[in-house]
Design a protein around this motif. Structure first.
Motif, PDB file in Angstrom:
ATOM      1  N   LYS A   1       0.809  -1.223   0.000  1.00 23.90           N
ATOM      2  CA  LYS A   1       0.000   0.000   0.000  1.00 23.90           C
ATOM      3  C   LYS A   1       0.842   1.272   0.000  1.00 23.90           C
ATOM      4  O   LYS A   1       0.297   2.364  -0.103  1.00 23.90           O
ATOM      5  N   ALA A   2       2.146   1.149   0.074  1.00 25.27           N
ATOM      6  CA  ALA A   2       3.020   2.329  -0.074  1.00 25.27           C
ATOM      7  C   ALA A   2       2.946   2.765  -1.533  1.00 25.27           C
ATOM      8  O   ALA A   2       3.115   1.953  -2.443  1.00 25.27           O
ATOM      9  N   GLY A   3       2.667   4.026  -1.761  1.00 23.05           N
ATOM     10  CA  GLY A   3       2.548   4.532  -3.123  1.00 23.05           C
ATOM     11  C   GLY A   3       1.318   4.048  -3.865  1.00 23.05           C
ATOM     12  O   GLY A   3       1.260   4.096  -5.090  1.00 23.05           O
ATOM     13  N   PHE A   4       0.315   3.588  -3.137  1.00 25.13           N
ATOM     14  CA  PHE A   4      -0.878   2.963  -3.720  1.00 25.13           C
ATOM     15  C   PHE A   4      -2.066   3.917  -3.803  1.00 25.13           C
ATOM     16  O   PHE A   4      -2.955   3.736  -4.612  1.00 25.13           O
ATOM     17  N   TYR A   5      -2.083   4.926  -2.939  1.00 25.33           N
ATOM     18  CA  TYR A   5      -3.226   5.834  -2.868  1.00 25.33           C
ATOM     19  C   TYR A   5      -2.843   7.234  -3.333  1.00 25.33           C
ATOM     20  O   TYR A   5      -1.701   7.647  -3.250  1.00 25.33           O
ATOM     21  N   LYS A   6      -3.835   7.939  -3.807  1.00 24.23           N
ATOM     22  CA  LYS A   6      -3.684   9.354  -4.134  1.00 24.23           C
ATOM     23  C   LYS A   6      -4.892  10.074  -3.551  1.00 24.23           C
ATOM     24  O   LYS A   6      -5.890   9.447  -3.189  1.00 24.23           O
ATOM     25  N   THR A   7      -4.791  11.375  -3.465  1.00 25.77           N
ATOM     26  CA  THR A   7      -5.902  12.197  -3.003  1.00 25.77           C
ATOM     27  C   THR A   7      -6.517  12.874  -4.216  1.00 25.77           C
ATOM     28  O   THR A   7      -5.801  13.365  -5.090  1.00 25.77           O
ATOM     29  N   GLU A   8      -7.840  12.860  -4.277  1.00 26.77           N
ATOM     30  CA  GLU A   8      -8.548  13.575  -5.337  1.00 26.77           C
ATOM     31  C   GLU A   8      -9.771  14.249  -4.733  1.00 26.77           C
ATOM     32  O   GLU A   8     -10.164  13.947  -3.606  1.00 26.77           O
ATOM     33  N   LEU A   9     -10.361  15.146  -5.475  1.00 26.29           N
ATOM     34  CA  LEU A   9     -11.538  15.868  -4.998  1.00 26.29           C
ATOM     35  C   LEU A   9     -12.803  15.231  -5.559  1.00 26.29           C
ATOM     36  O   LEU A   9     -12.862  14.872  -6.732  1.00 26.29           O
ATOM     37  N   ARG A  10     -13.813  15.108  -4.700  1.00 25.37           N
ATOM     38  CA  ARG A  10     -15.121  14.601  -5.103  1.00 25.37           C
ATOM     39  C   ARG A  10     -16.189  15.509  -4.524  1.00 25.37           C
ATOM     40  O   ARG A  10     -15.992  16.137  -3.486  1.00 25.37           O
ATOM     41  N   ASN A  11     -17.315  15.526  -5.184  1.00 26.46           N
ATOM     42  CA  ASN A  11     -18.442  16.313  -4.686  1.00 26.46           C
ATOM     43  C   ASN A  11     -19.169  15.548  -3.592  1.00 26.46           C
ATOM     44  O   ASN A  11     -19.419  14.348  -3.721  1.00 26.46           O
ATOM     45  N   ARG A  12     -19.515  16.267  -2.528  1.00 27.11           N
ATOM     46  CA  ARG A  12     -20.250  15.683  -1.414  1.00 27.11           C
ATOM     47  C   ARG A  12     -21.117  16.783  -0.805  1.00 27.11           C
ATOM     48  O   ARG A  12     -20.705  17.934  -0.716  1.00 27.11           O
ATOM     49  N   LYS A  13     -22.306  16.400  -0.354  1.00 30.61           N
ATOM     50  CA  LYS A  13     -23.174  17.386   0.297  1.00 30.61           C
ATOM     51  C   LYS A  13     -22.696  17.625   1.723  1.00 30.61           C
ATOM     52  O   LYS A  13     -22.403  16.697   2.454  1.00 30.61           O
ATOM     53  N   ASN A  14     -22.663  18.899   2.099  1.00 30.05           N
ATOM     54  CA  ASN A  14     -22.275  19.244   3.461  1.00 30.05           C
ATOM     55  C   ASN A  14     -23.510  19.223   4.367  1.00 30.05           C
ATOM     56  O   ASN A  14     -24.605  18.846   3.937  1.00 30.05           O
ATOM     57  N   ASP A  15     -23.354  19.631   5.615  1.00 31.22           N
ATOM     58  CA  ASP A  15     -24.448  19.603   6.593  1.00 31.22           C
ATOM     59  C   ASP A  15     -25.611  20.514   6.215  1.00 31.22           C
ATOM     60  O   ASP A  15     -26.731  20.310   6.668  1.00 31.22           O
ATOM     61  N   ARG A  16     -25.353  21.508   5.389  1.00 32.65           N
ATOM     62  CA  ARG A  16     -26.401  22.429   4.952  1.00 32.65           C
ATOM     63  C   ARG A  16     -27.076  21.958   3.671  1.00 32.65           C
ATOM     64  O   ARG A  16     -27.920  22.669   3.119  1.00 32.65           O
ATOM     65  N   GLY A  17     -26.676  20.797   3.163  1.00 28.56           N
ATOM     66  CA  GLY A  17     -27.260  20.261   1.934  1.00 28.56           C
ATOM     67  C   GLY A  17     -26.673  20.837   0.668  1.00 28.56           C
ATOM     68  O   GLY A  17     -27.197  20.628  -0.422  1.00 28.56           O
ATOM     69  N   GLU A  18     -25.557  21.530   0.792  1.00 26.50           N
ATOM     70  CA  GLU A  18     -24.906  22.144  -0.365  1.00 26.50           C
ATOM     71  C   GLU A  18     -23.756  21.248  -0.835  1.00 26.50           C
ATOM     72  O   GLU A  18     -23.064  20.638  -0.028  1.00 26.50           O
ATOM     73  N   TRP A  19     -23.588  21.208  -2.142  1.00 29.39           N
ATOM     74  CA  TRP A  19     -22.488  20.441  -2.707  1.00 29.39           C
ATOM     75  C   TRP A  19     -21.183  21.202  -2.520  1.00 29.39           C
ATOM     76  O   TRP A  19     -21.122  22.403  -2.693  1.00 29.39           O
ATOM     77  N   GLU A  20     -20.144  20.448  -2.151  1.00 27.35           N
ATOM     78  CA  GLU A  20     -18.815  21.029  -2.048  1.00 27.35           C
ATOM     79  C   GLU A  20     -17.794  19.969  -2.427  1.00 27.35           C
ATOM     80  O   GLU A  20     -18.067  18.776  -2.340  1.00 27.35           O
ATOM     81  N   LYS A  21     -16.651  20.401  -2.856  1.00 31.95           N
ATOM     82  CA  LYS A  21     -15.567  19.476  -3.202  1.00 31.95           C
ATOM     83  C   LYS A  21     -14.782  19.144  -1.933  1.00 31.95           C
ATOM     84  O   LYS A  21     -14.394  20.040  -1.197  1.00 31.95           O
TER      85      LYS A  21
END
Length: 189
Positions: free
Chosen positions: A86-106
């Motif tokens: 798992k070393a060098g196996f993951y990367k970070t990317e942005l995805r859309n998700r609803k926050n507590d107010r019901g608004e989409w955010e990355k």
């Protein structure tokens, strides 16, 4: 003492095999100590892989290690290094998700970025053996630590059963990995 300091202390205290120092130096050049253990299933946070490796070590030693007949070096190698793949196996990317107010955010999430798709357990064995020779029992334990969750088992192979019959460390590592994953680790931080 930090988790990384504990890992390195345990590694250096219990692993004396030729090549161990070079392997640890290579690990420090990777993201092993900061990577997650999974994208969302267990220890899915920065440093999760390190925590998971220590958790597996602690379960394996506390529940399955018999100082009268077991080799502490083998148990340490198998537990601390079973997920080296798992070393060098993951990367970070942005995805859309609803926050507590019901608004989409990355939001940043972990995603798989497998640059060397060699298989899970066998990839860990391969990476370790670039620096340090494994005993057969250690290689079998690391190779089969996923048990029936390994894709290569589906389809009727008896290799897993034969490995478990012949190499007790393989069974003990699998049980310790299951316990650490499902009983001691949360899905996220």
């Amino acid at each position: 003492m930090t988790s990384k300091e504990l890992f390195i202390e345990t590694y250096n205290k219990n692993i004396r095999r030729p090549g161990a120092e070079k392997l640890l130096a290579w690990m420090e050049s990777t993201d092993f100590f900061t990577a997650p253990a999974s994208t969302r299933f267990h220890a899915a946070y920065e440093g999760g892989l390190l925590d998971h490796s220590l958790n597996v070590y602690n379960v394996l030693i506390s529940k399955h290690y018999d100082p009268a007949g077991d080799d502490i070096e083998s148990f340490t190698i198998a537990s601390l290094l079973h997920d080296l793949c798992k070393a060098g196996f993951y990367k970070t990317e942005l995805r859309n998700r609803k926050n507590d107010r019901g608004e989409w955010e990355k939001v940043p999430v972990y995603a798989i970025d497998d640059q060397f798709p060699y298989g899970h357990g066998e990839k860990s064995v391969y990476l370790i053996e670039r620096f340090m020779r494994l005993k057969t029992e250690e290689a079998m334990a690391i190779r089969w630590h996923m048990g029936g969750f390994d894709d290569s088992v589906r389809g009727g192979s008896f290799s897993l059963a034969h490995a478990f019959e012949k190499y007790p460390l393989a069974v003990k590592l699998h049980l310790s990995d299951l316990e650490a994953t499902y009983l001691h680790e949360n899905r996220s931080e």
